[in-house]
Design an enzyme around this catalytic site. Structure first.
Site, short mmCIF file in Angstrom:
data_model
loop_
_atom_site.label_atom_id
_atom_site.label_comp_id
_atom_site.label_asym_id
_atom_site.label_seq_id
_atom_site.Cartn_x
_atom_site.Cartn_y
_atom_site.Cartn_z
NE ARG A 38 29.22 33.70 59.55
CZ ARG A 38 30.11 33.52 60.36
NH1 ARG A 38 31.35 33.87 60.28
NH2 ARG A 38 29.56 32.71 61.53
CB VAL A 41 27.39 41.92 58.47
CG1 VAL A 41 26.06 42.02 59.19
CG2 VAL A 41 27.32 42.46 56.88
NE ARG A 42 26.39 36.44 61.73
CZ ARG A 42 26.00 35.09 61.83
NH1 ARG A 42 26.87 34.34 62.30
NH2 ARG A 42 24.97 34.80 61.17
NE ARG A 89 35.35 42.48 35.84
CZ ARG A 89 36.17 42.06 36.89
NH1 ARG A 89 37.08 42.98 37.39
NH2 ARG A 89 36.53 41.10 36.74
CG ASP A 120 44.56 45.97 40.76
OD1 ASP A 120 43.64 45.25 40.66
OD2 ASP A 120 45.59 46.04 40.12
CB SER A 122 37.23 47.04 43.85
OG SER A 122 36.82 46.14 43.00
CG ASP A 145 44.18 38.01 39.74
OD1 ASP A 145 44.02 36.87 39.30
OD2 ASP A 145 43.27 39.03 39.23
NE ARG A 180 47.68 11.99 25.49
CZ ARG A 180 46.35 11.39 25.61
NH1 ARG A 180 45.61 11.48 26.56
NH2 ARG A 180 45.87 10.66 24.49
N GLY A 188 45.16 34.66 35.41
CA GLY A 188 46.02 35.63 35.87
C GLY A 188 46.56 36.48 34.62
P1 ATP Z 1 40.12 41.64 39.99
O1 ATP Z 1 41.29 41.53 40.68
O2 ATP Z 1 39.33 40.43 40.48
O3 ATP Z 1 39.76 42.07 38.43
P2 ATP Z 1 39.39 44.37 40.71
O4 ATP Z 1 38.74 44.88 41.94
O5 ATP Z 1 40.81 44.65 40.19
O6 ATP Z 1 39.22 42.92 40.71
P3 ATP Z 1 38.14 45.95 38.26
O7 ATP Z 1 37.45 45.39 37.33
O8 ATP Z 1 39.65 46.41 37.84
O9 ATP Z 1 38.35 44.61 39.10
O10 ATP Z 1 37.62 47.08 39.09
C1 ATP Z 1 36.08 46.73 39.62
C2 ATP Z 1 35.43 48.23 39.55
O11 ATP Z 1 35.91 49.05 40.24
C3 ATP Z 1 35.19 48.73 38.01
O12 ATP Z 1 34.18 48.23 37.31
C4 ATP Z 1 34.96 50.24 38.39
O13 ATP Z 1 33.75 50.65 38.65
C5 ATP Z 1 35.89 50.60 39.75
N1 ATP Z 1 37.10 51.00 39.14
C6 ATP Z 1 38.24 50.19 38.74
N2 ATP Z 1 39.33 51.08 38.43
C7 ATP Z 1 39.01 52.35 38.83
C8 ATP Z 1 39.54 53.74 38.72
N3 ATP Z 1 40.71 53.80 38.38
N4 ATP Z 1 38.81 54.62 39.06
C9 ATP Z 1 37.66 54.52 39.38
N5 ATP Z 1 37.04 53.36 39.44
C10 ATP Z 1 37.49 52.24 39.27
#
Ligand code: ATP
Length: 336
Positions: A38, A41-42, A89, A120, A122, A145, A180, A188
């Site tokens: 948000r 965008v704004r 994903r 990380d 993403s 996390d 208990r 995590g």
């Molecule tokens: P969370 O911490 O909630 O798991 P995250 O961003 O670490 O979030 P991931 O499933 O690791 O979640 O990554 C999300 C998407 O980012 C993946 O489905 C993929 O499309 C892309 N991605 C992750 N790692 C890589 C990588 N090493 N190279 C390219 N794309 C990646």
């Protein structure tokens, strides 16, 4: 600054300024992602820049699930958990071909900069997209996390920790009534941050995390000793990456002979209305991200260090691993 220097700075700003940017959320959803999106965008609209929403993360980028947003598009979302943009994903985005295909869809809409809100993984995907295509990328750490390197804070961790503490408070009541042991499994897989924060704030006797070795036999002996001195209950928080709470609970019950119950909190930890802390910090980071990308910055992640907003190099953020603060590990032991 001379007139000529000033003119050059203004000119540079003008040509660096983006005319259209986009925002997406990716990976696991986290409360506060809405507040961040948000704000992006704004802020963009306030600055006179067009802003697109990419629905369902990188999957949506590949499918051209991209829509121009208005101020109204982000009404009534600051108080909601989840993400109005959806998240997903995508294995295809992990390939160079997939990223080129996704980039072509950005070009189609004239998008010159991208704000990625995610964990990380993403951000790692964003770093590759930036290297391969040159598009401006700004990241925001969105994950419950709290495991993004370079920032003390990630969007959603505070809300998730509060949700866990709320459950711990309730479980403590019933554990105490029955004398208990209560084992609570929280999220995590690789990181114990969330468990550690919730465990300390919830007053748990033990916090078991993937980063720290533990001795279940010693833990059982300590609990037996405490019970022999009149203790009425014991609370053990287990991060899922530290082991199965069901198995740990079974082992403890067999070893101590004390009635033990296990509660796996699951996805309830992801949902819910974000806390004030998550709404405020996510809003501020969202504004920073939009302003940075509009003014031509790239390859940065905005986060917090000791309570202050900071920018971190995107490649440093994805190339390093955040470690659990040993101070918290010590504090959990001292206060048990
Ligand atoms: P969370 O911490 O909630 O798991 P995250 O961003 O670490 O979030 P991931 O499933 O690791 O979640 O990554 C999300 C998407 O980012 C993946 O489905 C993929 O499309 C892309 N991605 C992750 N790692 C890589 C990588 N090493 N190279 C390219 N794309 C990646």
């Amino acid at each position: 600054m001379t007139f000529r220097e000033d003119w050059l700075v203004q000119w540079e700003r003008l040509i660096m300024t983006k005319k259209a940017i986009a925002v997406l959320t990716s990976g696991g959803d986290s409360p506060g992602m809405n507040a961040a999106a948000r704000a992006v965008v704004r802020t963009a609209i306030f600055e006179g820049v067009r802003v697109f929403g990419i629905y369902n993360g990188y999957k949506g980028m590949l499918k051209d699930d991209i829509v121009e947003l208005t101020t109204r598009s982000v009404s009534d979302i600051i108080q909601r958990g989840g993400t109005f943009l959806g998240t997903a994903r995508s294995a295809e985005f992990e390939t160079p071909e997939g990223r080129q295909k996704a980039y072509a869809n950005l070009q189609k809409h004239g998008i010159e900069g991208l704000v990625i809100i995610g964990g990380d993984g993403s951000l790692r995907g964003g770093a590759k997209l930036s290297k391969e295509t040159g598009i401006s990328i700004v990241g925001l750490p969105g994950t419950i996390d709290n495991d993004v390197w370079g920032t003390d804070y990630t969007i959603g961790c505070d809300t998730a920790a509060n949700t866990i503490v709320d459950s711990i408070n309730k479980l403590r009541d019933t554990a105490s009534a029955h004398r208990r042991i209560m084992v609570v499994e929280v999220m995590g897989h690789k990181s114990g941050w969330l468990a550690m924060m919730a465990g300390i704030a919830g007053g748990a006797e033990y916090v078991l995390v993937p980063e720290v070795k533990f001795n279940l036999n010693r833990l059982c002996e300590e609990i037996e000793e405490d019970y022999s001195h009149g203790k009425r209950y014991s609370l053990i928080v287990v991060a899922e990456g530290a082991g199965s709470a069901l198995e740990i609970g079974k082992y403890i019950e067999e070893k101590t002979g004390i009635d033990t119950r296990v509660s796996v909190l699951g996805h309830v930890q992801r949902g819910g209305s974000p806390t004030v802390e998550d709404r405020m910090k996510a809003s501020l980071l969202g504004e920073k991200a939009a302003l940075a990308i509009i003014s031509g910055e790239s390859n940065v992640v905005f986060g917090y260090n000791q309570g202050r907003p900071v920018s971190i190099n995107l490649f440093d953020a994805v190339d390093n691993t955040k470690t659990l603060n040993p101070e918290l590990v010590r504090l959990a032991r001292v206060l048990a």
